[in-house]
Every structure is written in C-alpha cells, then in structure tokens.
Write a protein that holds these residues in place. Structure first.
Motif, PDB file in Angstrom:
ATOM      1  N   LYS A  28     -66.197  39.392   5.835  1.00 51.69           N
ATOM      2  CA  LYS A  28     -65.762  40.543   5.053  1.00 51.69           C
ATOM      3  C   LYS A  28     -65.447  40.124   3.630  1.00 51.69           C
ATOM      4  O   LYS A  28     -64.787  39.117   3.385  1.00 51.69           O
ATOM      5  CB  LYS A  28     -64.536  41.186   5.700  1.00 51.69           C
ATOM      6  N   LEU A  29     -65.924  40.927   2.678  1.00 47.93           N
ATOM      7  CA  LEU A  29     -65.733  40.634   1.268  1.00 47.93           C
ATOM      8  C   LEU A  29     -64.339  41.062   0.816  1.00 47.93           C
ATOM      9  O   LEU A  29     -63.920  42.198   1.060  1.00 47.93           O
ATOM     10  CB  LEU A  29     -66.799  41.373   0.455  1.00 47.93           C
ATOM     11  N   SER A  30     -63.615  40.165   0.173  1.00 48.23           N
ATOM     12  CA  SER A  30     -62.293  40.503  -0.330  1.00 48.23           C
ATOM     13  C   SER A  30     -62.422  41.192  -1.684  1.00 48.23           C
ATOM     14  O   SER A  30     -63.438  41.036  -2.380  1.00 48.23           O
ATOM     15  CB  SER A  30     -61.444  39.241  -0.485  1.00 48.23           C
ATOM     16  N   PRO A  31     -61.421  41.964  -2.104  1.00 45.82           N
ATOM     17  CA  PRO A  31     -61.472  42.581  -3.429  1.00 45.82           C
ATOM     18  C   PRO A  31     -61.662  41.558  -4.545  1.00 45.82           C
ATOM     19  O   PRO A  31     -62.383  41.808  -5.513  1.00 45.82           O
ATOM     20  CB  PRO A  31     -60.123  43.297  -3.526  1.00 45.82           C
ATOM     21  N   ARG A  32     -61.023  40.426  -4.427  1.00 44.29           N
ATOM     22  CA  ARG A  32     -61.160  39.387  -5.457  1.00 44.29           C
ATOM     23  C   ARG A  32     -62.606  38.901  -5.542  1.00 44.29           C
ATOM     24  O   ARG A  32     -63.151  38.735  -6.640  1.00 44.29           O
ATOM     25  CB  ARG A  32     -60.216  38.227  -5.153  1.00 44.29           C
ATOM     26  N   GLN A  33     -63.216  38.654  -4.398  1.00 47.14           N
ATOM     27  CA  GLN A  33     -64.609  38.218  -4.386  1.00 47.14           C
ATOM     28  C   GLN A  33     -65.529  39.314  -4.924  1.00 47.14           C
ATOM     29  O   GLN A  33     -66.469  39.030  -5.673  1.00 47.14           O
ATOM     30  CB  GLN A  33     -65.016  37.845  -2.953  1.00 47.14           C
ATOM     31  N   ALA A  34     -65.243  40.547  -4.549  1.00 45.32           N
ATOM     32  CA  ALA A  34     -66.076  41.662  -5.000  1.00 45.32           C
ATOM     33  C   ALA A  34     -66.013  41.816  -6.513  1.00 45.32           C
ATOM     34  O   ALA A  34     -67.036  42.063  -7.169  1.00 45.32           O
ATOM     35  CB  ALA A  34     -65.629  42.952  -4.312  1.00 45.32           C
ATOM     36  N   ARG A  35     -64.831  41.679  -7.076  1.00 44.54           N
ATOM     37  CA  ARG A  35     -64.685  41.814  -8.522  1.00 44.54           C
ATOM     38  C   ARG A  35     -65.476  40.730  -9.254  1.00 44.54           C
ATOM     39  O   ARG A  35     -66.193  41.006 -10.223  1.00 44.54           O
ATOM     40  CB  ARG A  35     -63.217  41.741  -8.923  1.00 44.54           C
ATOM     41  N   ALA A  36     -65.336  39.487  -8.800  1.00 47.26           N
ATOM     42  CA  ALA A  36     -66.025  38.377  -9.445  1.00 47.26           C
ATOM     43  C   ALA A  36     -67.546  38.536  -9.335  1.00 47.26           C
ATOM     44  O   ALA A  36     -68.290  38.295 -10.288  1.00 47.26           O
ATOM     45  CB  ALA A  36     -65.577  37.055  -8.827  1.00 47.26           C
TER      46      ALA A  36
END
Length: 299
Positions: free
Chosen positions: A2-10
C-alpha cells in the motif's frame, strides 16, 4: 504494498516533472491536429501550416531584414512511416520534435528534394529503395518545424513558393501501394482547459504514454509513476486511492509546478535537444517544454 501519502507525494512531484513535456506536447497536438473546434486547429495530421508574415514594423519592400518564415506540421506515424520531401533552401533550420520534446536537427535531410523516411523506433520495416535516409523517433506522433530566413524581398517570394512544394506522404502512398490498414485505436483522450494543473493531468499522461515506445533509460521512472496508477493506455482512476493519498498526489503536483515556475523565470529560449544531450535531466526537459514558443503554461 500500500502506498503511503508521503510516498505518493514524492512520486507525484517526480512524475509531474517527468511527464510534463509529454502531456504539454500532447495538448498542443490535440489542439492543432485533432480537435476541429479548437482556435489552434491547423487542419489535422499531415497538413502544413505556412506562416508568411514579415515583421510587423516593416514591409518586404522597406527592408531586407525580414523575419523568419516558418512552417509546421503534425505527423501521425503510429501505423506506418511517413516520407518527407522539401525543396533545397540554404538558409533553413528544420527540426523534428517527438511528444517528449526531443528535437532532431534534420536541416540536412530531405531538404534537397531527396525524400527522407520518418519512422518510430518500433517500426521493423527495411528502408525501401529510393530512400537512403531515415529518422527514428520515440513517439507515434511528431511535429516538423521548418524555418527559412529570406535575405530580401525577392528571396521572400522564392521562399513562399518553396513552402507550397512541401510534401508529406504515408510510405504506402509514396510507393504507390494501397494505404496500410490501420488497427483500431482508442479514441483520443480529450483535453480540458485546465488539464495541466488538475488531476486530469494523470489521465492525459496515461493516454499519451500509449503513443510512446518506452526507452530503457526511462524504465525506472515509468515503474515509479505506475505506483500512482499512471500506466500506458490504462484509465487513470483516482478512486482506487484513499482520500489522503489523493490529497498527497495533488500536493506533489503543486510542489512540482511551484518549482518549475520559479526556475522558468531564468530560462532563455530553449535550444532543441536530443535525448543524448539531455540524458536523465528530467527537470531540464520539463523547463524546455515550459519555455517552448507554443507552450500553454501550467498556471
């Protein structure tokens, strides 16, 4: 995973910079060659648009310092190559641009009446007889820009006559064969007015990627943007992500836009560059697309 918000933003910030040239050029192509109601519509694929105006401050009889005449055409080579023939002009600058914005200087190819073949990297045909030169590009749609600088009123009229002799022909037509039967393709992805600064950007990116032949140097980034659902030819669906991840993707886009706009203030007129020249400098690629003469901007 699952993609975290932090990873998604980057990933969104990086992906926007990577994909911006492709989406921006797709948008320009759509307006000029696909959407007939667009103010920028230029007649469709394979249609030359010739701009013949001299300087607004001078007539052709007042001064030999005339502005450059230019011609442009969008070319669809998804299904078969195209043959380009232009008359010889010494004071010419000509480039082919793919949807990534990579430019090939072809000023010395096909400009003396000798035909040149334009084909995608994915075309597996052999160079036909009577064709001794070819240019390979990474996308199934390209733009040809031709610039001629007249030296005076007489040369201006000659250049205008040259423009009337520009030719673009599908390879089958040039060979006198029946047109190649094109496989059924997905409809063009519509372009909305604000599609470069909204989540619609990712839908355009997914479709535009289907018009490319993936380059090995981009594989890592292509795998990265797939994590936020951007995959060639697949519909981008924001509903697959939780709201916090969607918000993070939007935040990443905003950060990329802010960074590009800040840097764009110091960018001069871009020089057409090839992939070999720009290599992995995706930020420079995005800035070049943003600074291009026909750029629509991202604000």
């Amino acid at each position: 995973m699952k993609l975290s918000p932090r990873q998604a933003r980057a990933t969104a910030e990086l992906g926007f910079v990577f994909l911006y040239p492709l989406v921006a050029n797709y948008r320009s192509m759509y307006a000029a060659a696909v959407e007939p109601t667009s103010p920028s519509f230029a007649g469709g694929f394979g249609h030359w648009v010739h701009h013949r105006a001299v300087s607004e401050r001078q007539s052709s009889t007042e001064s030999a310092h005339l502005t450059t005449l230019w011609s442009t055409a969008w070319i669809d080579i998804r299904h078969e190559p195209c043959v380009l023939i232009l008359p010889a002009v010494a004071t010419r600058s000509a480039h082919l641009f793919d949807l990534w914005g990579f430019g090939d200087d072809v000023s010395g190819l096909g400009w003396g009446g000798a035909p040149v073949l334009i084909a995608t990297d994915g075309w597996r045909g052999a160079l036909p007889p009577r064709l001794s030169r070819s240019v390979r590009v990474e996308t199934g749609v390209v733009r040809c820009d031709d610039r001629v600088r007249p030296s005076g009123p007489v040369d201006l009229e000659a250049a205008r006559n040259f423009q009337r002799r520009y030719r673009l022909e599908p390879l089958s037509m040039w060979q006198g064969r029946s047109p190649t039967t094109a496989p059924k393709c997905a409809a063009w992805e519509p372009v909305e007015r604000d599609s470069l600064i909204t989540m619609g950007f990712w839908s355009l990116a997914s479709f535009a990627l289907s018009l490319t032949h993936p380059h090995r140097d981009d594989r890592q980034l292509l795998d990265r943007v797939a994590e936020i659902g951007v995959v060639a030819g697949e519909r981008w669906d924001p509903a697959r992500f939780d709201s916090d991840v969607r918000d993070a993707i939007a935040d990443g886009m905003d950060a990329a836009v802010t960074e590009l706009m800040r840097a764009a203030d110091s960018v001069e007129k871009p020089v057409p560059s090839s992939r070999a020249e720009l290599e992995h400098d995706y930020f420079a690629r995005a800035l070049a697309a943003l600074a291009a003469p026909d750029a629509v901007g991202i604000t």
